[in-house]
Design an enzyme around this catalytic site. Structure first.
Site, PDB file in Angstrom:
ATOM      1  N   ARG A 160     104.945  32.019-100.651  1.00 24.77           N
ATOM      2  CA  ARG A 160     104.645  33.440-100.916  1.00 24.77           C
ATOM      3  C   ARG A 160     103.387  33.876-100.152  1.00 24.77           C
ATOM      4  NH1 ARG A 160     104.216  32.332-107.224  1.00 24.77           N
ATOM      5  NH2 ARG A 160     102.959  30.722-106.255  1.00 24.77           N
ATOM      6  N   GLU A 177      95.935  13.845-115.454  1.00 24.39           N
ATOM      7  CA  GLU A 177      95.266  14.203-116.714  1.00 24.39           C
ATOM      8  C   GLU A 177      95.682  15.593-117.203  1.00 24.39           C
ATOM      9  OE1 GLU A 177      92.810  12.335-118.735  1.00 24.39           O
ATOM     10  OE2 GLU A 177      93.642  13.941-119.945  1.00 24.39           O
ATOM     11  N   VAL A 235      98.845  16.661-119.758  1.00 28.30           N
ATOM     12  CA  VAL A 235      98.888  16.555-121.219  1.00 28.30           C
ATOM     13  C   VAL A 235      97.656  17.231-121.814  1.00 28.30           C
ATOM     14  CG1 VAL A 235      99.071  15.008-123.198  1.00 28.30           C
ATOM     15  CG2 VAL A 235     100.081  14.346-121.020  1.00 28.30           C
ATOM     16  N   GLY A 281      96.365  20.111-121.380  1.00 27.55           N
ATOM     17  CA  GLY A 281      95.598  21.011-120.511  1.00 27.55           C
ATOM     18  C   GLY A 281      94.200  20.506-120.229  1.00 27.55           C
ATOM     19  N   GLY A 319     101.373  36.560-121.575  1.00 30.45           N
ATOM     20  CA  GLY A 319     101.479  35.597-120.475  1.00 30.45           C
ATOM     21  C   GLY A 319     101.376  34.155-120.928  1.00 30.45           C
ATOM     22  N   ASP A 324     108.882  20.334-123.499  1.00 27.91           N
ATOM     23  CA  ASP A 324     107.552  20.202-122.907  1.00 27.91           C
ATOM     24  C   ASP A 324     106.718  19.198-123.720  1.00 27.91           C
ATOM     25  OD1 ASP A 324     105.384  21.488-121.041  1.00 27.91           O
ATOM     26  OD2 ASP A 324     104.516  21.516-123.055  1.00 27.91           O
ATOM     27  N   LYS A 372     105.185  15.418-122.649  1.00 26.59           N
ATOM     28  CA  LYS A 372     103.774  15.042-122.848  1.00 26.59           C
ATOM     29  C   LYS A 372     103.673  13.799-123.721  1.00 26.59           C
ATOM     30  CE  LYS A 372     102.123  19.769-122.166  1.00 26.59           C
ATOM     31  NZ  LYS A 372     101.976  21.071-122.808  1.00 26.59           N
ATOM     32  N   GLY A 419      96.371  27.226-119.869  1.00 26.72           N
ATOM     33  CA  GLY A 419      95.503  28.265-119.297  1.00 26.72           C
ATOM     34  C   GLY A 419      94.932  27.835-117.968  1.00 26.72           C
TER      35      GLY A 419
HETATM   36  N1  HSE Z   1     103.759  25.596-121.582  1.00 25.68           N
HETATM   37  C1  HSE Z   1     102.724  24.645-121.786  1.00 25.68           C
HETATM   38  C2  HSE Z   1     102.130  24.831-123.177  1.00 25.68           C
HETATM   39  C3  HSE Z   1     101.671  24.819-120.741  1.00 25.68           C
HETATM   40  O1  HSE Z   1     102.362  25.878-123.777  1.00 25.68           O
HETATM   41  O2  HSE Z   1     101.464  23.943-123.687  1.00 25.68           O
HETATM   42  C4  HSE Z   1     100.646  23.742-120.706  1.00 25.68           C
HETATM   43  O3  HSE Z   1     101.208  22.488-120.503  1.00 25.68           O
END
Ligand code: HSE
Length: 400
Positions: A43, A122, A125, A127, A180, A194, A198, A296
């Site tokens: 993009r 890292e 998992v 964030g 968002g 998800d 993790k 985030g």
């Molecule tokens: N979609 C994931 C969450 C993003 O909401 O935890 C971060 O891994």
């Protein structure tokens, strides 16, 4: 040292911002300056000054000064191809891509090992919360016995909004989308995939699990959770949370991702909004808790930069070996569990089929706490009660 970012979305642009904003701090931590040289994206994206935008990964990886590729593309297709190319050339890869790590991570780590390159994840998992490195370093002398975590920020946000405002699941979903917090396709979050990915990565760090055993982990998301299930959890004196659970067993390890009952007073009950929390129990250290922003832009970038610091400090040393992936996953059928179950109307049929410890009622809504029994047996008994015509909510596996 030159670095490149592949995938300039929320996370990739966060890495660029942090590299610029904290340039001196990062240079001090590493002992040399880090220069963001390329961004690989198809993009037209706005980039910081002096950073080159290209869609040609081979040209970037062909630059002998590029030592690290941040892979923030997501998915397991192009991200896989780029990662494989980079590692094959001995270039370190730092990723936030839990899908790729959980599905192809065993193979990519092996490639990294063969090529003497680093492959660090890292940020995949929890964030911005450091969990993998502490498990692999500070806690590495412990036998990790079990862990429980809230590892998906967006579903935790949905449950928090439903709990605090009494809004419906769909209304909370719409709000999360408008803020968002959700991917365009929120299925992986809502269905628990998800969190399952993790958990596989955590189990690899904690027990030496195979990453690809991700697909074996029984997983139930929050798509069927209603206000009345949340109410049942409140009646029983706790809250409903989506929990990723893992435990070391004699034969290997076991676990699941499931809506759960977390009693008031438990450290995970206060983990709200997009925050994540992870409770780990080691044989010597006892209980340890990790807490912070699980998703985030800058929190996730923080974890990626943490990996960069580790990699850059150790660039000339042999790649540290990850725990050998030899510990098998064992289905949790025989795991003793108790559950909180919502029963609408008459509780007798359930109480006759399942030994219960506590029943609390609010009009026609009853919350029942079962005694401990093997998970498989609990599910079978719940099936019997359902077939007899009782209206039951999603069973909540108890952290009590
Ligand atoms: N979609 C994931 C969450 C993003 O909401 O935890 C971060 O891994």
């Amino acid at each position: 040292m030159k670095v490149a970012i592949a995938g300039y979305g929320v996370v990739g642009s966060g890495v660029a911002e942090m590299l610029i904003k904290n340039r001196e701090t990062i240079a001090q931590a590493i002992g040399q300056d880090i220069c963001l040289e390329y961004v690989v994206d198809i993009r037209e994206v706005d980039l910081p000054e002096d950073v080159e935008l290209t869609d040609d990964i081979d040209r970037v990886l062909g630059d002998p000064d590029v030592k690290v590729l941040f892979e923030t593309i997501g998915g397991a297709r192009i991200a896989y191809e780029y990662t494989q190319k980079a590692l094959s050339r001995g270039i370190g890869v730092i990723t936030s891509n839990k899908e790729l790590v959980a599905t192809r991570g065993d193979e990519l780590r092996e490639l990294a090992r063969q090529k003497g390159a680093w492959y660090l994840c890292e940020a995949a998992v929890c964030g911005g919360v450091p969990v993998l490195r502490p498990l692999k370093t500070d806690l590495a002398g412990n036998r990790i016995l079990h862990l429980n975590g809230i590892v998906n920020g967006s579903t935790n946000f949905l449950l928090t909004r439903m709990e605090e405002t009494r809004m419906t699941f769909n209304a909370a979903l719409a709000e999360a989308k408008s803020l968002g917090y959700l991917e365009a396709d929120p299925t992986a979050d809502v269905d628990g995939l998800d969190a399952r990915r993790k958990l596989a990565i955590l189990a690899n760090a904690a027990f030496g699990a195979r990453l690809s055993d991700d697909r074996l982990i029984p997983t139930t998301g929050i798509g069927r959770v209603t206000q009345r299930d949340l109410h049942a959890a409140r009646l029983m004196g706790g809250a409903l949370k989506l929990i990723a659970h893992a435990r070391r067993t004699e034969e290997g390890w076991t676990g699941w991702v499931h809506p759960s009952f977390v009693p008031d007073g438990h450290p995970l009950v206060g983990v709200r909004d997009v925050f994540n929390g992870l409770c780990v129990n080691g044989d010597c250290v006892g209980d340890v808790m990790f807490y912070g922003q699980g998703a985030g832009r800058l929190p996730t970038a923080s974890a990626l930069i943490g990996d960069l610091v580790e990699l850059a400090r150790n660039l000339d040393r042999p790649v540290s070996c990850d725990v050998l992936p030899v510990v098998p996953f064992v289905a949790p059928d025989e795991e003793p569990v108790r559950a909180v179950i919502r029963v609408e109307g008459d509780v007798l049929p359930l109480c006759e089929a399942i030994p219960v410890e506590d029943v609390r009622s609010d009009g026609p809504l009853n919350a029942v706490l079962t005694t401990d029994m093997p998970l498989k047996e609990l599910k079978e008994r719940i099936g019997i009660v359902r077939r007899m015509g009782s209206e039951l909510g999603v069973p909540l596996i108890g952290l009590c």
